[in-house]
Design an enzyme around this catalytic site. Structure first.
Site, PDB file in Angstrom:
ATOM      1  CE1 TYR A 138      -3.404  -2.550  -0.248  1.00 51.01           C
ATOM      2  CE2 TYR A 138      -4.259  -1.792   1.849  1.00 51.01           C
ATOM      3  CZ  TYR A 138      -4.371  -2.589   0.726  1.00 51.01           C
ATOM      4  OH  TYR A 138      -5.458  -3.403   0.592  1.00 51.01           O
ATOM      5  CE  LYS A 192       1.770 -17.333  -0.627  1.00 48.27           C
ATOM      6  NZ  LYS A 192       1.194 -18.722  -0.533  1.00 48.27           N
ATOM      7  CG  ASP A 224      -1.382 -19.820   1.403  1.00 46.03           C
ATOM      8  OD1 ASP A 224      -0.555 -19.711   2.334  1.00 46.03           O
ATOM      9  OD2 ASP A 224      -1.142 -20.464   0.362  1.00 46.03           O
ATOM     10  CG  ASP A 248      -7.027  -3.932   3.801  1.00 43.95           C
ATOM     11  OD1 ASP A 248      -7.907  -3.751   4.658  1.00 43.95           O
ATOM     12  OD2 ASP A 248      -7.138  -3.549   2.619  1.00 43.95           O
ATOM     13  CG  ASP A 252     -11.980  -6.761   6.225  1.00 43.08           C
ATOM     14  OD1 ASP A 252     -11.459  -6.003   7.069  1.00 43.08           O
ATOM     15  OD2 ASP A 252     -12.687  -6.347   5.281  1.00 43.08           O
TER      16      ASP A 252
HETATM   17  C1  IPM Z   1      -8.733  -0.537   6.311  1.00 41.05           C
HETATM   18  C2  IPM Z   1      -9.450  -0.111   5.068  1.00 41.05           C
HETATM   19  C3  IPM Z   1      -8.605   0.830   4.253  1.00 41.05           C
HETATM   20  C4  IPM Z   1      -7.301   0.163   3.901  1.00 41.05           C
HETATM   21  C5  IPM Z   1      -9.287   1.297   3.000  1.00 41.05           C
HETATM   22  C6  IPM Z   1     -10.602   1.976   3.283  1.00 41.05           C
HETATM   23  C7  IPM Z   1      -8.395   2.145   2.178  1.00 41.05           C
HETATM   24  O1  IPM Z   1      -9.816  -1.214   4.325  1.00 41.05           O
HETATM   25  O2  IPM Z   1      -8.346   0.320   7.095  1.00 41.05           O
HETATM   26  O3  IPM Z   1      -8.583  -1.739   6.504  1.00 41.05           O
HETATM   27  O4  IPM Z   1      -7.225  -0.501   2.884  1.00 41.05           O
HETATM   28  O5  IPM Z   1      -6.360   0.270   4.607  1.00 41.05           O
HETATM   29 MG    MG Z   2      -9.614  -3.032   5.295  1.00 33.45          MG
END
Ligand code: IPM
Ligand code: MG
Length: 355
Positions: A138, A192, A224, A248, A252
């Site tokens: 990123y 990885k 993975d 990221d 989730d």
């Molecule tokens: C997070 C979010 C952000 C990221 C997005 C909204 C850019 O998904 O904080 O996890 O990718 O870092």
């Molecule tokens: Mg995110």
């Protein structure tokens, strides 16, 4: 106690952001009580700001954000607010994470009593994902190059960047009670390293730093397999450390095991600045309808209190959230919305604080 009180920058954000942040401000004020003065300073930043002004956060706003003792940020982003290259306009991650050098993204993943997660059986889930926050893939945010036939985004890792986030993970593991399965203080390196040279570099530095922490068990997972094990065997994990993009995604995945994104706060933490936010987006489709789950934002406020050195305030907030769920006053529906609405959750948490 910090007698002068605290100046907190508040970014309400977009979509459900303002209602979540309003809830968290109320809870933080109630938990701080008369002993700790918290002064809020609302700042204009995010996708709506981008749409109105052409920038997601002006230089003046950024300078003020830098000057506060801490920042409480709501989710940002709106559909249709796009940059010319097709990426979202109004995101603040690149600007604030890089600009404030908050190199750690600390994401606690805890299954609270009374919360119905999707995994079978009695689960004890309590781990922290430490996501590197200023480099990795990123770093290429907004910087990729390409033409109509090919595009490239680059993943960068520096020795300094990896060392500091790995150290943070080990220090955190020392302070925590260990993994739910066995009480062992453990840091899992997620990468990885079998495929990419950058990840092999990350792992090598991880192993070097690990030698400084003989009291903490070191552990490795390919990313993975980590995704698999976070679902199948989450009790094994205590602290996990990983590159930005992996963090990221896997945060989730992990959030899904504890009742969803609406349950999970994140702290963007550096040596000089920090800001706290939910890990999810701004859900504009349900904005302003009392449907959003404010727990992630309330728990972000608890992390902010910890960061200010007001750990008892953070502990009070976390305990009140737990009590709200345990009593059945807070129930999150399969849709992700609280059964009685956003405001009812705020009332339940404040009620539990007072009891
Ligand atoms: C997070 C979010 C952000 C990221 C997005 C909204 C850019 O998904 O904080 O996890 O990718 O870092
Ligand atoms: Mg995110």
């Amino acid at each position: 106690m910090h007698t002068g009180g605290y100046d907190i920058g508040v970014v309400p954000g977009d979509g459900i952001g303002p209602e979540l942040v309003g809830s968290a401000q109320e809870v933080l004020t109630a938990a701080a009580g008369d002993g700790v003065e918290v002064r809020f300073h609302v700042e204009d930043a995010g996708a709506d700001t981008y749409r109105r002004t052409g920038t997601a956060c002006s230089d003046e706003t950024f300078d003020r954000l830098r000057s506060y003792d801490g920042i409480l940020k709501g989710p940002v982003g709106l559909p249709g607010v796009r940059r010319p290259d097709g990426t979202e306009g109004g995101l603040l991650g690149g600007l604030l994470r890089g600009g404030l050098d908050t190199y750690v993204n600390e994401r606690p993943i805890s299954l609270l009593p009374g919360v119905d997660g999707p995994l079978r059986g009695e689960r004890r889930i309590d781990h922290v994902i430490v996501r590197e926050n200023t480099e990795g893939l990123y770093l290429a945010r907004g910087l990729g190059v390409g033409n109509e036939r090919a595009v490239v985004d680059q993943l960068l890792m520096t020795r300094e960047g990896v060392e500091r986030v790995v150290r943070y993970a080990f220090e955190l593991a020392r302070r925590r009670p260990g993994a739910p399965a066995d009480g062992v203080h453990r840091v899992t390196c997620v990468d990885k390293a079998n495929v990419l040279r950058s990840f092999a570099f990350f792992r090598r530095i991880f192993d070097e730093i690990a030698e400084e922490y003989p009291d903490v068990q070191t552990d490795h997972r390919y990313a993975d397999a980590a995704g698999h094990d976070l679902v199948v065997d989450p009790e094994h994990f205590d602290v996990l450390v990983m590159e930005n993009f992996l963090g990221d995604i896997l945060s989730d995945v992990a959030a899904a095991t504890v009742g969803g994104l609406g349950m999970c706060p994140g702290g963007n933490i550096g040596d000089a600045h920090a800001y706290f936010e939910p890990i999810h987006g701004s859900a504009p489709a349900i904005a302003g309808r009392d449907l959003a789950n404010p727990v992630s934002q309330i728990l972000a406020a608890a992390m902010l209190a910890d960061h200010l050195g007001e750990r008892p305030v953070g502990d009070r907030i976390r305990a009140a959230v737990r009590t709200g769920f345990a009593r059945g006053d807070i129930v999150i529906l399969p849709s992700g919305s609280p059964k009685d609405g956003t405001d009812a959750v705020t009332r339940a948490v404040i009620g539990a604080l007072e009891s």
